[in-house]
Design an enzyme around this catalytic site. Structure first.
Site, PDB file in Angstrom:
ATOM      1  N   GLY A  46       0.845  -1.185   0.000  1.00  0.00           N
ATOM      2  CA  GLY A  46       0.000   0.000   0.000  1.00  0.00           C
ATOM      3  C   GLY A  46       0.881   1.235   0.000  1.00  0.00           C
ATOM      4  N   GLN A  51       3.132   9.797   1.394  1.00  0.00           N
ATOM      5  CA  GLN A  51       4.394   9.045   1.349  1.00  0.00           C
ATOM      6  C   GLN A  51       5.236   9.386   0.127  1.00  0.00           C
ATOM      7  OE1 GLN A  51       2.343   5.070   2.220  1.00  0.00           O
ATOM      8  NE2 GLN A  51       4.327   4.911   3.258  1.00  0.00           N
ATOM      9  N   CYS A  88       5.899  -0.050   7.499  1.00  0.00           N
ATOM     10  CA  CYS A  88       5.543   1.064   6.628  1.00  0.00           C
ATOM     11  C   CYS A  88       6.767   1.472   5.821  1.00  0.00           C
ATOM     12  CB  CYS A  88       5.059   2.223   7.500  1.00  0.00           C
ATOM     13  SG  CYS A  88       4.589   3.671   6.550  1.00  0.00           S
ATOM     14  N   LEU A  89       6.562   1.733   4.538  1.00  0.00           N
ATOM     15  CA  LEU A  89       7.666   2.139   3.668  1.00  0.00           C
ATOM     16  C   LEU A  89       8.300   3.446   4.148  1.00  0.00           C
ATOM     17  CD1 LEU A  89       6.093   1.393   0.162  1.00  0.00           C
ATOM     18  CD2 LEU A  89       7.726  -0.017   1.432  1.00  0.00           C
ATOM     19  N   HIS A 130      -4.442   1.202   7.740  1.00  0.00           N
ATOM     20  CA  HIS A 130      -3.092   1.794   7.724  1.00  0.00           C
ATOM     21  C   HIS A 130      -3.022   2.941   6.701  1.00  0.00           C
ATOM     22  CE1 HIS A 130       1.485   1.230   7.854  1.00  0.00           C
ATOM     23  NE2 HIS A 130       1.307   2.017   6.821  1.00  0.00           N
ATOM     24  N   GLU A 131      -3.555   2.704   5.512  1.00  0.00           N
ATOM     25  CA  GLU A 131      -3.459   3.709   4.443  1.00  0.00           C
ATOM     26  C   GLU A 131      -4.414   4.880   4.695  1.00  0.00           C
ATOM     27  OE1 GLU A 131      -0.943   3.470   2.620  1.00  0.00           O
ATOM     28  OE2 GLU A 131      -0.506   1.392   3.121  1.00  0.00           O
ATOM     29  N   HIS A 134      -2.767   7.184   6.999  1.00  0.00           N
ATOM     30  CA  HIS A 134      -1.799   8.065   6.315  1.00  0.00           C
ATOM     31  C   HIS A 134      -2.493   9.319   5.798  1.00  0.00           C
ATOM     32  CE1 HIS A 134       2.119   6.181   6.170  1.00  0.00           C
ATOM     33  NE2 HIS A 134       1.656   5.027   5.716  1.00  0.00           N
TER      34      HIS A 134
HETATM   35 NI    NI Z   1       2.573   3.171   5.677  1.00  0.00          NI
END
Ligand code: NI
Length: 163
Positions: A46, A51, A88-89, A130-131, A134
């Site tokens: 995701g 991000q 998370c990236l 999670h997304e 964000h």
């Molecule tokens: Ni993330």
């Protein structure tokens, strides 16, 4: 299509509530393509607009067979509970166990502006939440008790120094 640079904690854009997506045009479609490409390149499931440095309520995901674009996402219903590893990236994929609802119902607009609702459970439900977080300026580490949050951040910063 282009791979975008992934923003990392503690960049301010990750902590800001995103602005609504208003224009469902070719530019948005190109942005979504870039986001998918960036996500696949980073081997993530995701990716949300903050991000890649954009203060927008938008995410893409391809997780557990659920592939979608979500603009202006909202979690409108949750049920049950699950504890599982999450990363998370934007935090170097350092994993931590996060407790979240088991099921989640997502309401959002697709890249054409059409509203839809869809439900998932387990890993895909975790990705919805999670997304969507964000898009609201929230990271998964914000769900952790302070000591565990600090541990994740320390490990992330340490690994970053060695790159
Ligand atoms: Ni993330």
């Amino acid at each position: 299509m282009a791979i975008r640079k992934i923003t990392e904690y503690p960049e301010a854009v990750l902590a800001a509530a995103g602005k609504p997506v208003e224009a469902f045009d070719d530019e948005l479609k190109a942005l979504c393509e870039d986001m998918f490409e960036t996500m696949y390149d980073a081997e993530g499931v995701g990716l949300a607009a903050p991000q890649i440095g954009l203060n927008l309520r938008l995410f893409v995901m391809d997780c557990d067979g659920v592939k979608l674009v979500a603009a202006n996402p909202e979690i409108i219903l949750t049920e049950g509970e699950q504890s599982g590893q999450e990363g998370c990236l934007s935090v170097g994929k350092v994993p931590a166990v996060v407790t979240r609802p088991m099921k989640a119902r997502l309401k959002a607009q697709d890249e054409n502006g059409e509203w839809f609702e869809t439900e998932a459970e387990g890993y895909a439900a975790r990705a919805f939440m999670h997304e969507t977080d964000h898009c609201n300026g929230k990271l998964f580490i914000d769900h952790l008790p302070k000591m565990r949050r600090d541990m994740v951040v320390k490990r992330f910063q340490k690994e970053k120094r060695w790159k």
